[in-house]
Design a protein around this motif. Structure first.
Motif, PDB file in Angstrom:
ATOM      1  N   PHE A   1       0.845  -1.191   0.000  1.00 49.82           N
ATOM      2  CA  PHE A   1       0.000   0.000   0.000  1.00 49.82           C
ATOM      3  C   PHE A   1       0.883   1.244   0.000  1.00 49.82           C
ATOM      4  CE2 PHE A   1      -3.365  -2.855   0.716  1.00 49.82           C
ATOM      5  CZ  PHE A   1      -4.557  -2.173   0.470  1.00 49.82           C
ATOM      6  N   THR A   2       0.377   2.276  -0.676  1.00 50.43           N
ATOM      7  CA  THR A   2       1.149   3.506  -0.824  1.00 50.43           C
ATOM      8  C   THR A   2       0.657   4.559   0.167  1.00 50.43           C
ATOM      9  OG1 THR A   2       1.415   3.026  -3.180  1.00 50.43           O
ATOM     10  CG2 THR A   2       1.899   5.279  -2.464  1.00 50.43           C
ATOM     11  N   TYR A   3       1.622   5.188   0.858  1.00 49.70           N
ATOM     12  CA  TYR A   3       1.322   6.255   1.819  1.00 49.70           C
ATOM     13  C   TYR A   3       2.128   7.498   1.453  1.00 49.70           C
ATOM     14  CZ  TYR A   3      -1.230   3.072   4.870  1.00 49.70           C
ATOM     15  OH  TYR A   3      -2.160   2.207   5.383  1.00 49.70           O
ATOM     16  N   ARG A   4       1.563   8.659   1.797  1.00 47.15           N
ATOM     17  CA  ARG A   4       2.245   9.925   1.545  1.00 47.15           C
ATOM     18  C   ARG A   4       3.270  10.173   2.663  1.00 47.15           C
ATOM     19  NH1 ARG A   4       0.410  14.752  -1.294  1.00 47.15           N
ATOM     20  NH2 ARG A   4      -1.503  13.618  -1.714  1.00 47.15           N
ATOM     21  N   VAL A   5       4.447  10.599   2.264  1.00 45.28           N
ATOM     22  CA  VAL A   5       5.502  10.904   3.241  1.00 45.28           C
ATOM     23  C   VAL A   5       5.338  12.352   3.704  1.00 45.28           C
ATOM     24  CG1 VAL A   5       7.987  11.044   3.652  1.00 45.28           C
ATOM     25  CG2 VAL A   5       7.067   9.262   2.123  1.00 45.28           C
TER      26      VAL A   5
END
Length: 831
Positions: A26-30
């Motif tokens: 899953f992709t998360y914003r840094v």
């Protein structure tokens, strides 16, 4: 805005591995404050779903936002430097793909739980709460307590409210908008801290210290404290030693010293306290042992393995029991460590690590780390971090040790490589540590040494085919003879009325003679508990588990019936639950009954039992082995724990019970397992030249061909027959097997799903490669009915493509409406 400023404003995203069974990353914003700092292999805290807070691993950092969903922000970055190496991430990916599971399941098993964040639900007062009139008098008290304490955990709230079920109360307060529930996230691992005491800098000066001693003569209790300190820290002679101080516990060990006097000296500023982070592993202050001297066959084996490693990455060391394989390992470990490489030494059982660790610690000192499940979470985290920092160059561990963060492995030793306990059963990933070790070695350019007196059919086949190197040790160390193995025909003994319970007359005579000679005996029965089941003489009732299709094992010491599959327990019934009769009796025998019967036959004998029930504590193995080594135990009764690698000087007799049950088990590997287990346990006898060993096997069928092979220690003859049969019937190593098991609360649903699965697979891969569905030996576990579909594929097929089709087929079945609630377990290369 210049180009540099523009680059700094580029939004970063991280693909993370979540410790849950989801099929992708899953992709998360840094967040901006972590931009440019976040690293692959670091742990981060993220929110998954509406409320779940989990520890995730960064697998990739990039600038592409996800297209299917709005990326949430990473909540926290836990590591400045990676906690997981790139090799580990590659291993996670390989295991996920090969064993057909989710990468999050691999991560969940790989990381010790001390490295995973736990979230604890708490409640706090809602500052926007406007209707206190809605609260009952009791609720008002509770809300005031929450306000006063700022927040409370669910447990704290339950204790204050004096209620067992706190959730109803919380639901009411949330409904009235009086409280807010939140998750307090905390890291589980905490370093071990020791509180120390030292003199303050003024009194550390020798002149001031002498004056202080004179002043304290009027306060003898305080003077005693000071003099006790100087016993351990010679501050008068060497003021620099004062910096190190001494643990505060030093003073509590002496009952004559006053705790209040120590506190007074601290308040006066004479002493000061400080905390020091220390290792959980006690420093070994014992004498470092020299490298063992090798016999001529052992020297030859070291040379042959070293030469074979020049051509092969994997070598099989086939040595008879008692040949001294451990000494060969030690010399090869030393070579690898001297070259600057890391070494991993895998063992199949915690029981084995106990004896070997003591020996290897004496040789390799503090370079050795130990890793297994009897260690606490904090101890396992310390080994993990020790491997990362380079403190531990050499790790001894069980199967989970393959997941440690090695980055420069030179050698992996897989001892007793044939053992089934290298295979993980539940939960996923159902990986095999031996096979995974071969992959890790390939990734890092390491060599693998597989060692066994009874190699697995697959490994010996690969050696015969030239894929592995093969080195053999065919004689025991120190010219000790292999034990003489005798068969006792218990069918004939029963006819002659020579059986006393489960013991033949011949076995009892041999046991008595061994006691008289003050020599030790190991008795092997591969079934724990007192009795496999209870039965009623009047109506033939059998004690069975309510949740599983198995009988309940009777454990006499605790007076209860237990299921060894689901853990269900029941009190021992006084009368038959079916007919009310009092004629209930035990049937069969386990290690607990053997122990009791031995004590009746030999009341003066010192008897111990080694099985899962007696070795649950961390130190139990060590104590039993120490007692046996020091001659404080005459007879050791045990399950297969006693069969593996244990080396005792005084054992001259081994007795084996219930061999027929192992040999006749309905499985294509039963012959192999029986040969391995019976040979291994026999090998515990007569391991020294001066003490000949004897093995007695009680059996109903003395003519069984496998027993002849065991008596003559004929591994090659056994292998030749077994490999021919495997080829004829299409079993490993000529094929690869995938077992698919459907599970459901309804038997018909589980069976129908298995049939549907088999039908879909048959259409694509052909009838010869799909077997079943059929019920496994245990048809129901934890109230779920099971059905197996077995897939067999030739080794030259494209297994990756086959697995993709199998996954698609499984997905088609589990998403079918009529099979709602079905689960399908995938086991690649079952053992």
């Amino acid at each position: 805005m210049n180009q540099l400023d523009f680059q700094e404003e580029v939004t970063q995203f991280a693909d993370v591995i979540l410790p849950i069974p989801v099929p992708r990353l899953f992709t998360y914003r840094v967040p901006r404050e972590f931009a440019g700092q976040i690293q692959i292999g670091a742990r981060v805290i993220v929110q998954f779903g509406k409320t779940k807070i989990v520890t995730a691993l960064v697998a990739r950092v990039h600038t592409q936002p996800p297209k299917q969903y709005q990326a949430k922000y990473i909540l926290e970055v836990l590591d400045e430097t990676p906690l997981v190496t790139r090799w580990q991430l590659e291993l996670f990916s390989w295991i996920s793909e090969y064993y057909m599971c989710h990468i999050g399941e691999v991560m969940n098993v790989a990381l010790p739980s001390g490295l995973k964040i736990s979230s604890q639900s708490k409640v706090q007062y809602n500052p926007d709460f406007e209707h206190p009139d809605l609260l009952t008098a009791r609720e008002k008290e509770i809300v005031e307590e929450i306000k006063a304490k700022q927040s409370l955990t669910y447990d704290e709230l339950a204790r204050f409210a004096d209620v067992k079920n706190v959730y109803h109360l919380i639901k009411s307060l949330i409904g009235k908008r009086a409280i807010i529930v939140f998750e307090e996230v905390r890291e589980k691992y905490s370093p071990k801290v020791v509180r120390k005491i030292r003199l303050t800098s003024f009194y550390a000066d020798p002149e001031n210290l002498k004056a202080l001693i004179g002043q304290l003569e009027k306060s003898p209790k305080q003077l005693d404290i000071l003099l006790e300190y100087l016993r351990y820290v010679p501050a008068l002679r060497d003021p620099e030693k004062n910096t190190e101080g001494t643990p505060k516990s030093t003073f509590s060990r002496n009952d004559e010293l006053s705790d209040s006097s120590l506190e007074t000296l601290l308040k006066k500023g004479i002493f000061e306290s400080f905390d020091v982070v220390v290792s959980r592993f006690a420093e070994d202050t014992g004498t470092i042992a020299t490298m063992p001297t090798l016999s001529e066959p052992q020297q030859r084996a070291v040379q042959e393995v070293t030469q074979a490693f020049q051509e092969k990455d994997t070598v099989l060391l086939h040595g008879v029991t008692g040949a001294g394989k451990t000494e060969v390992y030690i010399h090869l470990i030393e070579q690898a460590l001297e070259s600057g490489s890391q070494v991993l030494y895998l063992l199949p059982e915690i029981a084995l690590t106990t004896q070997i660790v003591i020996r290897l610690k004496k040789i390799f000192g503090e370079r050795v780390g130990i890793y297994h499940s009897k260690f606490s979470d904090n101890e396992r985290v310390e080994v993990w971090k020790g491997v990362l920092s380079g403190r531990f160059q050499f790790v001894i561990g069980v199967r989970s040790a393959i997941f440690l963060p090695f980055d420069s492995l030179g050698l992996i030793i897989v001892d007793e490589e044939h053992e089934a306990s290298y295979k993980q059963y539940d939960p996923a990933p159902r990986y095999h540590a031996r096979d995974s070790a071969l992959v890790i070695a390939r990734m890092q350019g390491a060599k693998v040494l597989l060692g066994s007196a009874t190699p697995s059919i697959e490994s010996f086949y690969h050696a015969q085919q030239g894929r592995y190197g093969l080195v053999q040790l065919k004689e025991r160390f120190g010219n000790a003879a292999l034990p003489a193995i005798e068969l006792i025909d218990i069918r004939q003994a029963r006819k002659n009325r020579e059986m006393k319970g489960d013991f033949s007359g011949e076995l009892l005579r041999q046991l008595e003679q061994n006691l008289e000679k003050k020599e030790q005996t190991i008795l092997f029965q591969n079934r724990r508990g007192y009795s496999p089941y209870l039965t009623c003489d009047d109506c033939s009732w059998i004690s069975k588990c309510d949740n599983c299709d198995v009988s309940l094992t009777y454990h006499q010491r605790d007076g209860e019936l237990r299921c060894h599959y689901c853990g269900h327990k029941e009190h021992l019934p006084r009368t038959c639950p079916a007919c009310g009769s009092t004629k209930i009796r035990t049937q069969g025998f386990g290690t607990e009954k053997l122990e009791e019967d031995l004590q009746l036959h030999f009341p003066a004998a010192r008897i111990q039992r080694m099985d899962l029930d007696t070795t649950r504590s961390k130190t139990a193995f060590q104590q039993m082995i120490t007692d046996f080594e020091q001659g404080e135990t005459d007879m050791l009764v045990g399950t297969q724990m006693v069969s593996k690698g244990l080396d005792f000087d005084k054992v001259s007799l081994v007795a084996i019970f219930d061999a027929d049950r192992m040999i006749n088990f309905p499985d294509f590997r039963s012959t192999e397992r029986s040969f391995q287990l019976l040979t291994q346990v026999s090998g515990r006898a007569g391991r020294r030249k001066e003490r000949a060993g004897r093995v007695l096997i009680q059996t109903n069928n003395t003519q069984h061909p496998i027993l002849a092979k065991i008596i003559h220690n004929d591994y090659e003859g056994f292998y030749a027959e077994e490999i021919e049969e495997r080829q004829a019937y299409g079993y490993p190593p000529f094929t690869r097997i995938i077992r698919l098991t459907t599970r459901h609360l309804e038997q018909q649903t589980a069976q129908a799903a298995a049939q549907k699965l088999a039908t879909l697979l048959l259409q694509k891969v052909g009838t010869d490669r799909v077997k079943g569905p059929e019920s496994p030996l245990v048809e129901r576990i934890r109230n779920q009915f099971l059905f197996d579909v077995l897939l067999k594929f030739e080794r030259n097929l494209n297994l990756k493509a086959i697995k993709e089709f199998v996954k698609e087929t499984i997905e088609e079945v589990v998403t079918t409406k009529e099979f709602k609630g079905i689960s399908i377990v995938i086991d690649v290369d079952p053992v």
